[in-house]
Design a protein around this motif. Structure first.
Motif, PDB file in Angstrom:
ATOM      1  N   GLU A 116       0.845  -1.228  -0.008  1.00  0.00           N
ATOM      2  CA  GLU A 116       0.076   0.092  -0.069  1.00  0.00           C
ATOM      3  C   GLU A 116       0.872   1.178  -0.137  1.00  0.00           C
ATOM      4  OE1 GLU A 116      -2.790   1.959   3.343  1.00  0.00           O
ATOM      5  OE2 GLU A 116      -3.407  -0.128   2.847  1.00  0.00           O
ATOM      6  N   ASP A 117       1.936   1.177   0.827  1.00  0.00           N
ATOM      7  CA  ASP A 117       2.613   2.334   0.749  1.00  0.00           C
ATOM      8  C   ASP A 117       3.449   2.717  -0.444  1.00  0.00           C
ATOM      9  OD1 ASP A 117       2.018   2.985   3.273  1.00  0.00           O
ATOM     10  OD2 ASP A 117       3.977   2.641   4.491  1.00  0.00           O
ATOM     11  N   ILE A 118       3.848   1.807  -1.169  1.00  0.00           N
ATOM     12  CA  ILE A 118       4.580   1.959  -2.442  1.00  0.00           C
ATOM     13  C   ILE A 118       3.633   1.915  -3.608  1.00  0.00           C
ATOM     14  CG2 ILE A 118       6.934   1.455  -1.756  1.00  0.00           C
ATOM     15  CD1 ILE A 118       6.582  -1.341  -3.181  1.00  0.00           C
ATOM     16  N   ASN A 119       2.196   1.682  -3.331  1.00  0.00           N
ATOM     17  CA  ASN A 119       1.424   1.631  -4.367  1.00  0.00           C
ATOM     18  C   ASN A 119       1.370   0.698  -5.335  1.00  0.00           C
ATOM     19  OD1 ASN A 119      -1.131   2.755  -5.422  1.00  0.00           O
ATOM     20  ND2 ASN A 119       0.109   4.264  -6.798  1.00  0.00           N
ATOM     21  N   ILE A 120       1.613  -0.406  -5.084  1.00  0.00           N
ATOM     22  CA  ILE A 120       1.400  -1.632  -5.688  1.00  0.00           C
ATOM     23  C   ILE A 120       0.373  -2.905  -5.100  1.00  0.00           C
ATOM     24  CG2 ILE A 120       3.805  -1.289  -6.793  1.00  0.00           C
ATOM     25  CD1 ILE A 120       4.380  -4.010  -4.719  1.00  0.00           C
ATOM     26  N   THR A 121       0.014  -3.495  -5.866  1.00  0.00           N
ATOM     27  CA  THR A 121      -0.954  -4.587  -5.316  1.00  0.00           C
ATOM     28  C   THR A 121      -0.315  -5.601  -4.274  1.00  0.00           C
ATOM     29  OG1 THR A 121      -0.767  -6.294  -7.277  1.00  0.00           O
ATOM     30  CG2 THR A 121      -2.453  -4.231  -7.541  1.00  0.00           C
ATOM     31  N   PRO A 122      -1.002  -5.998  -3.522  1.00  0.00           N
ATOM     32  CA  PRO A 122      -0.194  -7.280  -2.571  1.00  0.00           C
ATOM     33  C   PRO A 122       0.025  -8.383  -3.353  1.00  0.00           C
ATOM     34  CG  PRO A 122      -2.108  -6.227  -1.538  1.00  0.00           C
ATOM     35  CD  PRO A 122      -2.087  -5.595  -2.978  1.00  0.00           C
ATOM     36  N   ILE A 123      -0.659  -8.551  -4.313  1.00  0.00           N
ATOM     37  CA  ILE A 123      -0.118  -9.859  -5.217  1.00  0.00           C
ATOM     38  C   ILE A 123       1.119  -9.624  -6.083  1.00  0.00           C
ATOM     39  CG2 ILE A 123      -1.102 -10.922  -7.351  1.00  0.00           C
ATOM     40  CD1 ILE A 123      -4.038 -10.626  -6.318  1.00  0.00           C
ATOM     41  N   ARG A 124       1.316  -8.222  -6.695  1.00  0.00           N
ATOM     42  CA  ARG A 124       2.612  -8.020  -7.360  1.00  0.00           C
ATOM     43  C   ARG A 124       3.816  -8.150  -6.198  1.00  0.00           C
ATOM     44  NH1 ARG A 124       4.379  -7.501 -12.288  1.00  0.00           N
ATOM     45  NH2 ARG A 124       2.188  -6.600 -12.890  1.00  0.00           N
ATOM     46  N   LEU A 125       3.532  -7.673  -5.082  1.00  0.00           N
ATOM     47  CA  LEU A 125       4.649  -7.873  -4.108  1.00  0.00           C
ATOM     48  C   LEU A 125       4.744  -9.161  -3.940  1.00  0.00           C
ATOM     49  CD1 LEU A 125       6.509  -6.580  -2.102  1.00  0.00           C
ATOM     50  CD2 LEU A 125       4.722  -6.464  -0.536  1.00  0.00           C
ATOM     51  N   SER A 126       3.987 -10.156  -3.722  1.00  0.00           N
ATOM     52  CA  SER A 126       4.000 -11.545  -3.282  1.00  0.00           C
ATOM     53  C   SER A 126       4.675 -12.202  -4.648  1.00  0.00           C
ATOM     54  CB  SER A 126       2.599 -12.073  -2.931  1.00  0.00           C
ATOM     55  OG  SER A 126       2.642 -13.542  -2.969  1.00  0.00           O
ATOM     56  N   GLN A 127       4.268 -11.863  -5.889  1.00  0.00           N
ATOM     57  CA  GLN A 127       5.096 -12.430  -7.079  1.00  0.00           C
ATOM     58  C   GLN A 127       6.503 -12.362  -7.154  1.00  0.00           C
ATOM     59  OE1 GLN A 127       2.399 -10.902  -9.904  1.00  0.00           O
ATOM     60  NE2 GLN A 127       1.224 -12.639 -10.072  1.00  0.00           N
ATOM     61  N   VAL A 128       6.866 -10.711  -6.794  1.00  0.00           N
ATOM     62  CA  VAL A 128       8.332 -10.570  -6.709  1.00  0.00           C
ATOM     63  C   VAL A 128       9.072 -11.275  -5.580  1.00  0.00           C
ATOM     64  CG1 VAL A 128       9.975  -8.761  -6.488  1.00  0.00           C
ATOM     65  CG2 VAL A 128       7.919  -8.450  -8.013  1.00  0.00           C
ATOM     66  N   ILE A 129       8.464 -11.231  -4.306  1.00  0.00           N
ATOM     67  CA  ILE A 129       8.994 -11.873  -3.335  1.00  0.00           C
ATOM     68  C   ILE A 129       9.193 -13.531  -3.242  1.00  0.00           C
ATOM     69  CG2 ILE A 129       8.539 -12.478  -0.671  1.00  0.00           C
ATOM     70  CD1 ILE A 129       7.975  -9.367  -0.248  1.00  0.00           C
ATOM     71  N   ASN A 130       8.123 -14.099  -3.970  1.00  0.00           N
ATOM     72  CA  ASN A 130       8.252 -15.597  -3.977  1.00  0.00           C
ATOM     73  C   ASN A 130       8.958 -15.846  -5.387  1.00  0.00           C
ATOM     74  OD1 ASN A 130       6.907 -16.366  -1.447  1.00  0.00           O
ATOM     75  ND2 ASN A 130       4.964 -15.231  -2.281  1.00  0.00           N
TER      76      ASN A 130
END
Length: 177
Positions: A97-111
């Protein structure tokens, strides 16, 4: 007086003690006292101090990573990102939320399901620049350096797989004297 063996010296270093002790029992007793004091001190650290320490440790690990040619199959960018986010935020959704991306996008990058886009890394640079401002000096471009260092290492470590196939397509028709 008996001289110290290599094993004894390693044990001293492991416990963080010097070689003034005459017996193993004395050294172990002192090591236990030291460890107990360290644990008590760590229990009294504030959450803010722990976060600062973890972030400084992350910075040092990232700097060490880009300095060494490591050819392994770990995704260091995702590992560093995971540590960064989990250190600062109670949930990854808040970071997204703080960097204005979807949690799904973040999860995809982290995983490791997706590579980060340039915009993601740029937002991460801005975010970390603000976070580290009061902690220590932080080179904001380090996120890019880690990402591209990892790509370079992946490419070089997998030469056996791609080189033979691609060498057939590369010709050299000019003679250089």
């Amino acid at each position: 007086m008996k001289s110290k063996t290599n094993k004894d010296l390693i044990a001293d270093a492991e416990y963080g003690l010097d070689s003034r002790y005459n017996s193993k029992k004395e050294r172990e007793s002192e090591a236990a006292s030291l460890m107990e004091a360290r644990l008590m001190r760590m229990k009294n650290l504030s959450k803010e101090h722990i976060i600062r320490a973890k972030l400084m440790q992350l910075k040092l690990k990232m700097e060490a990573y880009i300095e060494q040619p490591m050819y392994d199959d770990r995704n260091h960018f995702a590992d560093f990102l995971k540590i960064y986010v989990d250190t600062i935020y109670s949930t990854r959704n808040h970071f997204a939320e703080d960097i204005n991306i979807t949690p799904i996008r973040l999860s995809q990058v982290i995983n490791n399901h997706r590579d980060p886009k340039d915009e993601f890394i740029m937002k991460l640079m801005i975010h970390s620049e603000k976070v580290f401002k009061k902690i220590c000096s932080f080179q904001k471009e380090i996120w890019y350096q880690v990402y591209f260092h990892e790509k370079l290492c992946d490419t070089m470590s997998s030469q056996v797989e791609w080189r033979i196939k691609l060498e057939k397509d590369v010709k050299f028709s000019t003679v250089i004297d």
